[in-house]
Design a protein around this motif. Structure first.
Motif, PDB file in Angstrom:
ATOM      1  N   GLU A 162       0.845  -1.188   0.000  1.00 24.89           N
ATOM      2  CA  GLU A 162       0.000   0.000   0.000  1.00 24.89           C
ATOM      3  C   GLU A 162       0.883   1.241   0.000  1.00 24.89           C
ATOM      4  O   GLU A 162       1.799   1.376   0.802  1.00 24.89           O
ATOM      5  N   LEU A 163       0.605   2.152  -0.934  1.00 29.40           N
ATOM      6  CA  LEU A 163       1.353   3.392  -1.070  1.00 29.40           C
ATOM      7  C   LEU A 163       0.385   4.568  -0.943  1.00 29.40           C
ATOM      8  O   LEU A 163      -0.838   4.397  -1.079  1.00 29.40           O
ATOM      9  N   SER A 164       0.929   5.744  -0.713  1.00 20.43           N
ATOM     10  CA  SER A 164       0.099   6.944  -0.612  1.00 20.43           C
ATOM     11  C   SER A 164       0.747   8.060  -1.418  1.00 20.43           C
ATOM     12  O   SER A 164       1.918   8.379  -1.202  1.00 20.43           O
ATOM     13  N   HIS A 165      -0.028   8.612  -2.348  1.00 22.88           N
ATOM     14  CA  HIS A 165       0.454   9.704  -3.192  1.00 22.88           C
ATOM     15  C   HIS A 165      -0.352  10.959  -2.880  1.00 22.88           C
ATOM     16  O   HIS A 165      -1.559  11.004  -3.126  1.00 22.88           O
ATOM     17  N   SER A 166       0.295  11.951  -2.297  1.00 20.54           N
ATOM     18  CA  SER A 166      -0.371  13.198  -1.895  1.00 20.54           C
ATOM     19  C   SER A 166      -1.586  12.924  -1.011  1.00 20.54           C
ATOM     20  O   SER A 166      -2.625  13.577  -1.120  1.00 20.54           O
ATOM     21  N   GLY A 167      -1.455  11.913  -0.141  1.00 18.64           N
ATOM     22  CA  GLY A 167      -2.526  11.584   0.786  1.00 18.64           C
ATOM     23  C   GLY A 167      -3.565  10.620   0.256  1.00 18.64           C
ATOM     24  O   GLY A 167      -4.488  10.246   0.988  1.00 18.64           O
ATOM     25  N   TYR A 168      -3.430  10.201  -1.001  1.00 17.74           N
ATOM     26  CA  TYR A 168      -4.390   9.274  -1.605  1.00 17.74           C
ATOM     27  C   TYR A 168      -3.772   7.885  -1.639  1.00 17.74           C
ATOM     28  O   TYR A 168      -2.738   7.671  -2.274  1.00 17.74           O
ATOM     29  N   PRO A 169      -4.388   6.892  -0.988  1.00 16.95           N
ATOM     30  CA  PRO A 169      -3.813   5.546  -0.973  1.00 16.95           C
ATOM     31  C   PRO A 169      -4.115   4.781  -2.264  1.00 16.95           C
ATOM     32  O   PRO A 169      -5.168   4.957  -2.881  1.00 16.95           O
ATOM     33  N   PHE A 170      -3.177   3.942  -2.648  1.00 17.50           N
ATOM     34  CA  PHE A 170      -3.391   2.975  -3.723  1.00 17.50           C
ATOM     35  C   PHE A 170      -2.469   1.793  -3.472  1.00 17.50           C
ATOM     36  O   PHE A 170      -1.582   1.838  -2.613  1.00 17.50           O
ATOM     37  N   TRP A 171      -2.675   0.719  -4.221  1.00 18.26           N
ATOM     38  CA  TRP A 171      -1.921  -0.510  -4.005  1.00 18.26           C
ATOM     39  C   TRP A 171      -1.066  -0.826  -5.232  1.00 18.26           C
ATOM     40  O   TRP A 171      -1.530  -0.710  -6.370  1.00 18.26           O
ATOM     41  N   LEU A 172       0.158  -1.240  -4.966  1.00 11.72           N
ATOM     42  CA  LEU A 172       1.050  -1.737  -6.007  1.00 11.72           C
ATOM     43  C   LEU A 172       1.143  -3.245  -5.831  1.00 11.72           C
ATOM     44  O   LEU A 172       1.650  -3.741  -4.823  1.00 11.72           O
ATOM     45  N   VAL A 173       0.612  -3.963  -6.810  1.00 17.21           N
ATOM     46  CA  VAL A 173       0.491  -5.424  -6.735  1.00 17.21           C
ATOM     47  C   VAL A 173       1.509  -6.048  -7.686  1.00 17.21           C
ATOM     48  O   VAL A 173       1.646  -5.609  -8.832  1.00 17.21           O
ATOM     49  N   SER A 174       2.216  -7.067  -7.208  1.00 15.48           N
ATOM     50  CA  SER A 174       3.315  -7.634  -7.998  1.00 15.48           C
ATOM     51  C   SER A 174       3.174  -9.143  -8.133  1.00 15.48           C
ATOM     52  O   SER A 174       3.000  -9.850  -7.132  1.00 15.48           O
ATOM     53  N   ALA A 202     -10.424  -0.971  -4.260  1.00 17.89           N
ATOM     54  CA  ALA A 202      -9.316  -0.039  -4.041  1.00 17.89           C
ATOM     55  C   ALA A 202      -8.503   0.125  -5.321  1.00 17.89           C
ATOM     56  O   ALA A 202      -8.308  -0.841  -6.062  1.00 17.89           O
ATOM     57  N   PRO A 203      -8.047   1.337  -5.623  1.00 17.27           N
ATOM     58  CA  PRO A 203      -7.237   1.526  -6.833  1.00 17.27           C
ATOM     59  C   PRO A 203      -5.931   0.749  -6.731  1.00 17.27           C
ATOM     60  O   PRO A 203      -5.260   0.775  -5.688  1.00 17.27           O
ATOM     61  N   SER A 204      -5.581   0.056  -7.801  1.00 16.59           N
ATOM     62  CA  SER A 204      -4.361  -0.736  -7.782  1.00 16.59           C
ATOM     63  C   SER A 204      -3.699  -0.720  -9.145  1.00 16.59           C
ATOM     64  O   SER A 204      -4.350  -0.577 -10.184  1.00 16.59           O
ATOM     65  N   ILE A 205      -2.377  -0.880  -9.119  1.00 19.56           N
ATOM     66  CA  ILE A 205      -1.552  -1.016 -10.316  1.00 19.56           C
ATOM     67  C   ILE A 205      -0.852  -2.356 -10.217  1.00 19.56           C
ATOM     68  O   ILE A 205      -0.271  -2.689  -9.180  1.00 19.56           O
ATOM     69  N   LEU A 206      -0.906  -3.136 -11.275  1.00 29.59           N
ATOM     70  CA  LEU A 206      -0.324  -4.476 -11.288  1.00 29.59           C
ATOM     71  C   LEU A 206       0.995  -4.484 -12.041  1.00 29.59           C
ATOM     72  O   LEU A 206       1.070  -4.011 -13.184  1.00 29.59           O
ATOM     73  N   LEU A 207       2.033  -5.023 -11.406  1.00 33.16           N
ATOM     74  CA  LEU A 207       3.310  -5.277 -12.065  1.00 33.16           C
ATOM     75  C   LEU A 207       3.368  -6.757 -12.417  1.00 33.16           C
ATOM     76  O   LEU A 207       3.317  -7.614 -11.530  1.00 33.16           O
ATOM     77  N   ALA A 208       3.456  -7.050 -13.705  1.00 30.91           N
ATOM     78  CA  ALA A 208       3.513  -8.434 -14.172  1.00 30.91           C
ATOM     79  C   ALA A 208       4.538  -8.486 -15.289  1.00 30.91           C
ATOM     80  O   ALA A 208       4.332  -7.859 -16.337  1.00 30.91           O
ATOM     81  N   HIS A 209       5.622  -9.199 -15.078  1.00 27.24           N
ATOM     82  CA  HIS A 209       6.706  -9.182 -16.074  1.00 27.24           C
ATOM     83  C   HIS A 209       6.189  -9.533 -17.463  1.00 27.24           C
ATOM     84  O   HIS A 209       6.386  -8.795 -18.424  1.00 27.24           O
ATOM     85  N   GLU A 210       5.497 -10.655 -17.568  1.00 26.95           N
ATOM     86  CA  GLU A 210       4.929 -11.053 -18.855  1.00 26.95           C
ATOM     87  C   GLU A 210       3.559 -10.409 -19.039  1.00 26.95           C
ATOM     88  O   GLU A 210       2.717 -10.462 -18.133  1.00 26.95           O
ATOM     89  N   PRO A 211       3.293  -9.832 -20.205  1.00 26.59           N
ATOM     90  CA  PRO A 211       1.987  -9.189 -20.413  1.00 26.59           C
ATOM     91  C   PRO A 211       0.828 -10.157 -20.551  1.00 26.59           C
ATOM     92  O   PRO A 211      -0.331  -9.739 -20.489  1.00 26.59           O
ATOM     93  N   ASP A 218      -8.698  -9.709 -15.768  1.00 27.68           N
ATOM     94  CA  ASP A 218      -8.851  -9.359 -14.353  1.00 27.68           C
ATOM     95  C   ASP A 218      -9.257  -7.884 -14.238  1.00 27.68           C
ATOM     96  O   ASP A 218      -8.516  -6.994 -14.661  1.00 27.68           O
ATOM     97  N   PRO A 219     -10.418  -7.583 -13.652  1.00 22.51           N
ATOM     98  CA  PRO A 219     -10.877  -6.190 -13.577  1.00 22.51           C
ATOM     99  C   PRO A 219     -10.283  -5.402 -12.411  1.00 22.51           C
ATOM    100  O   PRO A 219     -10.524  -4.198 -12.302  1.00 22.51           O
ATOM    101  N   ARG A 220      -9.513  -6.056 -11.543  1.00 22.62           N
ATOM    102  CA  ARG A 220      -9.062  -5.389 -10.320  1.00 22.62           C
ATOM    103  C   ARG A 220      -8.022  -4.297 -10.570  1.00 22.62           C
ATOM    104  O   ARG A 220      -8.156  -3.206  -9.987  1.00 22.62           O
ATOM    105  N   PRO A 221      -6.980  -4.508 -11.353  1.00 22.71           N
ATOM    106  CA  PRO A 221      -6.011  -3.416 -11.551  1.00 22.71           C
ATOM    107  C   PRO A 221      -6.522  -2.368 -12.532  1.00 22.71           C
ATOM    108  O   PRO A 221      -7.114  -2.699 -13.564  1.00 22.71           O
ATOM    109  N   MET A 222      -6.301  -1.097 -12.211  1.00 23.20           N
ATOM    110  CA  MET A 222      -6.654  -0.052 -13.165  1.00 23.20           C
ATOM    111  C   MET A 222      -5.614   0.050 -14.266  1.00 23.20           C
ATOM    112  O   MET A 222      -5.877   0.608 -15.338  1.00 23.20           O
ATOM    113  N   LEU A 223      -4.412  -0.514 -14.009  1.00 22.95           N
ATOM    114  CA  LEU A 223      -3.329  -0.483 -14.984  1.00 22.95           C
ATOM    115  C   LEU A 223      -2.414  -1.661 -14.721  1.00 22.95           C
ATOM    116  O   LEU A 223      -2.104  -1.969 -13.570  1.00 22.95           O
TER     117      LEU A 223
END
Length: 299
Positions: A162-174, A202-211, A218-223
């Motif tokens: 869980e990260l916070s950018h300018s007070g707004y939380p989001f999740w970085l999923v790997s 909750a807003p999340s960004i997914l890191l996945a080596h292979e596209p 999966d509808p969970r990550p916004m990116l």
């Protein structure tokens, strides 16, 4: 339907002015360019977020040497990114004709990188397939994982932060790599474990080596942010026949949108198989995520 900025710009790469254009469209010794993607995502409510992505360095001599990585790291540090991602495949392809450096020589090269929201790394398939310790132990030990731990650097596998950018939380999923061998032919990725901490919606960004995971819908990550493909590493009549994906070149490069889901695939920095690119220069990828309601987004 979200409002989407379709702006895609390639800026010149240089460690310092005067700038030089990106090289490597044809040849062996290309320096990376800077590719910018600007995305207006409806799930993003915070001020604009800048993410720098370094994918697939495959560090070895002479093709992507430690000296070149030092230049890339120094330049990336000037981009004022809020978040820096190492998108996997630090190790060279073991079949490449090169001086094969080991994890203890490679991982510390990236330690000078800093960002307000941290530097986050994931595993690539070559970080497992071409790690002698991983092969010898049948996946029980791994030199990349150990080198990150020894250098107190963050490597996340099938987990979320869980990260916070300018007070707004989001999740970085790997995710761990989706590729495997032997009894792990289905790979090491576990999406349900990775998302287990993330609250629903909750807003999340997914890191996945292979596209390829993008095809799961999966509808969970916004990116989703990926590498792996090297953009196919070369083009032939507009196609990318060498793209290492079950889906051909469908997910080879750039900004991909399917059913309002977004993915950025970086062409990466290095080489596998052979040290050559044609029509696909190496790149540092910079992603700017902003809210469709942000009046500065289209500036």
């Amino acid at each position: 339907m979200c409002k989407l900025s379709t702006s895609l710009a390639r800026a010149p790469w240089a460690p310092a002015p005067p700038a030089r254009p990106a090289k490597g469209r044809v040849g062996l010794w290309g320096l990376p360019g800077l590719t910018l993607h600007r995305l207006a995502l409806p799930d993003w409510k915070a001020p604009a977020l800048r993410i720098a992505v370094l994918a697939d360095p495959h560090v070895c001599r002479p093709w992507v040497s430690p000296e070149r990585i030092a230049q890339i790291v120094a330049y990336t540090s000037t981009l004022e990114a809020d978040l820096i991602v190492l998108a996997g495949d630090l190790l060279p392809d073991r079949k490449m004709m090169c001086d094969h450096l080991v994890a203890d020589e490679i991982v510390p090269l990236f330690k000078p990188l800093t960002a307000p929201l941290g530097v986050h790394a994931i595993m690539g398939n070559h970080d497992r397939e071409d790690c002698p310790l991983d092969r010898a132990s049948n996946g029980q030990s791994n030199s990349i994982i150990q080198a990150f731990a020894d250098n107190d650097m963050q490597l996340v596998r099938n987990d979320a932060v869980e990260l916070s950018h300018s007070g707004y939380p989001f999740w970085l999923v790997s995710l761990d790599t989706q590729r495997g061998r032997g009894k792990r032919r289905m790979g090491y990725a576990d999406a349900e474990a990775a998302f287990s901490k993330v609250p629903q919606g909750a807003p999340s960004i997914l890191l996945a080596h292979e596209p390829d995971y993008f095809a799961a819908g999966d509808p969970r990550p916004m990116l989703q942010i990926s590498g792996h493909t090297h953009g196919g590493q070369f083009t032939v009549f507009g196609r990318r026949p060498a793209t290492p994906s079950r889906y051909g070149d469908r997910y080879a490069i750039g900004h991909i949108v399917e059913e309002d889901r977004h993915m950025i695939v970086s062409t990466g920095l290095g080489y596998s198989g052979f040290p050559f690119r044609f029509g696909v220069p190496p790149e540092i990828t910079l992603i700017e995520v902003f809210s469709p309601m942000d009046p500065r987004g289209d500036s």
